[in-house]
Write an enzyme that holds these catalytic residues in place. Structure first.
Site: not given
Ligand code: ADP
Ligand code: MG
Length: 314
Positions: A12-13, A130, A215, A277
């Site tokens: 997103g960054n 979330k 994601k 990740k």
């Protein structure tokens, strides 16, 4: 020679670098910068599938819905997700087409609306964690709980928030379409925001669920199912670190699966950011993948050449 297939997940960054620059034209400027580094990968012969995050963007759409409730119905989460896949996909498509054209590289690019199948009995449905949407007072939170069946939690002194499940993605619904288009040489943008979460109901139909998918997990699933050669995670740091945030933090250059399992267990990677990740990379390598990379957009090409970032191998 057969070229290599890489799945590149953009954080997103890459779209919002600065919390004060969230207008669509600011996000597009950020996408244009990232497109330069992605074009480098394509020019260097990689076949690419680009995936992307959408956390802040889903938040904005959802918030607009909240603010407009007196006039328009709330936007369900699956539709927020689909909206962001369209908008972000379009921005990446346009920026990358323009960048490649400048370089005289001919490629067709397409963004696909993608759904991800999750299990109806995923434990996260019983324990949604979330947070999404804005902070609410106790009264608002309880009213929405009553009206919409929301799960709400109190967020340490800042008020109440809606929480939704974040189930593990099990299948990418459009997988065959993606595979076919990639084999034809198209660059694809797919599984944006982790894919739109759906379940199969008793009659076998797809049904949306109010949830969000990580994601990185969805990108790893896609990379594994496609048998991608490299799974690349492009994020806001130049790689993974050991003892991150401490005085003695050390960049992790190259590691294998057993090293990384050990570091994960030792707690080097923070939940909600680096940990998913690393877990996604472990899934990819366990699922047959051979190489995964974590790096920042500007280091993508160097990292693929093994000269920068974090590389994790079997
Ligand atoms: P993205 O939007 O790309 O998914 P995240 O914010 O979710 O980005 O994850 C990247 C962030 O993870 C970094 O900015 C960093 O603050 C954080 N992080 C947590 N643990 C580590 C670690 N061990 N090494 C490097 N970064 C870490
Ligand atoms: Mg993240």
């Amino acid at each position: 020679m057969k070229s290599s297939l890489a799945v590149v997940a953009i954080g997103g960054n890459s779209l919002i670098k600065d919390k004060t620059k969230i207008a669509m034209h600011d996000q597009y400027e950020a996408v244009k910068e990232t497109a330069v580094y992605i074009a480098d990968l394509i020019e260097n012969g990689l076949d690419l599938i680009i995936t992307h995050g959408n956390g802040p963007q889903v938040g904005f759409i959802y918030r607009r819905g909240e603010l407009a409730q007196h006039e328009l119905p709330l936007v369900p989460l699956d539709i927020c997700g689909a909206d962001t896949q369209g908008a972000i996909g379009y921005m990446i498509e346009k920026a990358l087409l323009n960048e490649l054209r400048k370089r005289g590289v001919k490629k067709e690019i397409c963004a696909l609306v993608t759904m991800a199948l999750v299990d109806r009995d995923d434990p996260s449905f019983k324990n949604p964690t979330k947070p999404i949407g804005s902070f609410l007072s106790r009264e608002e939170a309880l009213a929405n709980k009553e009206k919409y069946g929301w799960d709400v939690v109190e967020d340490a002194g800042r008020g109440f928030r809606r929480v939704v499940p974040s189930p593990i993605p099990r299948e990418i619904i459009e997988l065959d379409v993606i595979r076919t288009l990639v084999e034809k040489g198209y660059v694809l943008i797919a599984t944006g925001g982790g894919g739109i979460p759906v379940v199969r109901n008793d009659s076998g139909d797809l049904e949306a669920v109010e949830a969000v998918i990580d994601k990185d997990r969805a990108s790893s699933l896609l990379a594994t199912k496609l048998g991608a050669d490299i799974f690349i995670i492009s994020t806001s740091v130049d790689g993974a670190y050991l003892n991150f945030g401490e005085k003695d933090q050390t960049p992790l250059g190259r590691a294998n699966l057993s090293d990384i399992r050990k570091y994960l267990e030792e707690g080097h990677f923070k939940p909600g950011s680096m940990k998913p990740k690393i877990e996604s990379i472990i899934e990819f390598l366990e699922g047959g993948g051979s190489r995964a990379i974590i790096t920042s957009p500007e280091n993508l090409l160097e990292a693929v050449k093994g000269e920068s970032g974090t590389t994790i191998v079997k």
